[in-house]
Design a protein around this motif. Sequence first.
Motif, PDB file in Angstrom:
ATOM      1  N   GLU A  65     -34.926  -5.562 -12.268  1.00 42.75           N
ATOM      2  CA  GLU A  65     -33.926  -4.875 -11.453  1.00 42.75           C
ATOM      3  C   GLU A  65     -34.027  -5.301  -9.998  1.00 42.75           C
ATOM      4  N   SER A  66     -35.237  -5.467  -9.510  1.00 39.99           N
ATOM      5  CA  SER A  66     -35.434  -5.894  -8.124  1.00 39.99           C
ATOM      6  C   SER A  66     -34.871  -7.301  -7.917  1.00 39.99           C
ATOM      7  N   ASP A  67     -35.156  -8.206  -8.881  1.00 36.27           N
ATOM      8  CA  ASP A  67     -34.644  -9.573  -8.763  1.00 36.27           C
ATOM      9  C   ASP A  67     -33.117  -9.593  -8.775  1.00 36.27           C
ATOM     10  N   ASN A  70     -31.842  -8.190  -5.468  1.00 39.03           N
ATOM     11  CA  ASN A  70     -32.045  -9.172  -4.395  1.00 39.03           C
ATOM     12  C   ASN A  70     -31.011 -10.285  -4.480  1.00 39.03           C
ATOM     13  N   HIS A  71     -30.721 -10.742  -5.717  1.00 44.52           N
ATOM     14  CA  HIS A  71     -29.741 -11.808  -5.899  1.00 44.52           C
ATOM     15  C   HIS A  71     -28.349 -11.337  -5.476  1.00 44.52           C
ATOM     16  N   ALA A  72     -27.990 -10.128  -5.889  1.00 45.75           N
ATOM     17  CA  ALA A  72     -26.672  -9.590  -5.534  1.00 45.75           C
ATOM     18  C   ALA A  72     -26.577  -9.369  -4.025  1.00 45.75           C
ATOM     19  N   ALA A  76     -23.972 -11.201  -1.501  1.00 51.91           N
ATOM     20  CA  ALA A  76     -23.085 -10.413  -0.638  1.00 51.91           C
ATOM     21  C   ALA A  76     -23.274 -10.803   0.826  1.00 51.91           C
ATOM     22  N   GLN A  77     -24.524 -11.033   1.244  1.00 59.38           N
ATOM     23  CA  GLN A  77     -24.783 -11.460   2.619  1.00 59.38           C
ATOM     24  C   GLN A  77     -24.157 -12.823   2.894  1.00 59.38           C
ATOM     25  N   LEU A 130     -23.043  -9.774 -12.503  1.00 58.38           N
ATOM     26  CA  LEU A 130     -24.030  -8.929 -13.177  1.00 58.38           C
ATOM     27  C   LEU A 130     -23.565  -8.578 -14.590  1.00 58.38           C
ATOM     28  N   ASP A 131     -22.240  -8.444 -14.779  1.00 54.66           N
ATOM     29  CA  ASP A 131     -21.715  -8.176 -16.122  1.00 54.66           C
ATOM     30  C   ASP A 131     -21.971  -9.358 -17.048  1.00 54.66           C
ATOM     31  N   ASP A 132     -21.800 -10.605 -16.527  1.00 60.39           N
ATOM     32  CA  ASP A 132     -22.067 -11.794 -17.329  1.00 60.39           C
ATOM     33  C   ASP A 132     -23.539 -11.863 -17.715  1.00 60.39           C
ATOM     34  N   ILE A 133     -24.407 -11.553 -16.764  1.00 59.48           N
ATOM     35  CA  ILE A 133     -25.847 -11.586 -17.056  1.00 59.48           C
ATOM     36  C   ILE A 133     -26.173 -10.561 -18.131  1.00 59.48           C
ATOM     37  N   ALA A 134     -25.632  -9.346 -18.002  1.00 57.45           N
ATOM     38  CA  ALA A 134     -25.892  -8.296 -18.993  1.00 57.45           C
ATOM     39  C   ALA A 134     -25.334  -8.699 -20.364  1.00 57.45           C
ATOM     40  N   GLU A 135     -24.134  -9.304 -20.374  1.00 56.98           N
ATOM     41  CA  GLU A 135     -23.531  -9.728 -21.636  1.00 56.98           C
ATOM     42  C   GLU A 135     -24.365 -10.823 -22.301  1.00 56.98           C
ATOM     43  N   ARG A 136     -24.835 -11.773 -21.504  1.00 54.84           N
ATOM     44  CA  ARG A 136     -25.664 -12.852 -22.054  1.00 54.84           C
ATOM     45  C   ARG A 136     -26.978 -12.295 -22.597  1.00 54.84           C
ATOM     46  N   THR A 137     -27.569 -11.362 -21.873  1.00 59.06           N
ATOM     47  CA  THR A 137     -28.817 -10.743 -22.334  1.00 59.06           C
ATOM     48  C   THR A 137     -28.578 -10.003 -23.643  1.00 59.06           C
TER      49      THR A 137
END
Length: 183
Positions: A65-67, A70-72, A76-77, A130-137
């Motif tokens: 979750e931290s990673d 941090n990525h998101a 955004a930055q 994040l949705d793509d990552i969750a879907e792939r997982t």
Amino acid sequence: MSDDSTKQHLFALMAHAEEQQKNIDQTLDIINKQQAQIESLHKQLPNLAQQLFTDSLKDARTSIESDLNNHATKAAQDLRKASNNAIGAADAIKEESKSLSWKHAFITVGAILGTCVLVILGASLFIPSLDDIAERTTTVEMLNNAGGVLDLKKCDGELCVRIMTKNCRNGKYNDYCILDLKD
């Protein structure tokens, strides 16, 4: 040998035997205490293993979750920075457009906006959501749970999967092949 000598020898042997018996009793007490401690540890072992497993899962979840956060946050930055740069560039263009003709200003603004759009579009295409990552997982977990362990390898730097090419031509456009799963 004399009787006194034999008696003394016999008493000495008995004293030695009693001493050995005391040592044996002490050793047995130590062994019994250690066996009780081992049995106590053996009873606690399932709880300790469960606690260790639970702690490991919590640590892994926290790390993931931290990673992801941090990525998101970094993405955004970067987008904010690009937006601020675009706003700064737009302000500079406004200043310059006063001195340039409207054609030059239009071409300059179009080029800058086009570049910004390409940068944002490129970032949105190459950075998975994040949705793509969750879907792939979820897909990977589903394949693993279904016994679908894929034989994946690197082929000339590209990801390859083992398929059965003789069992292709499936699907609406005949573009699916049957996987040859690992045993």
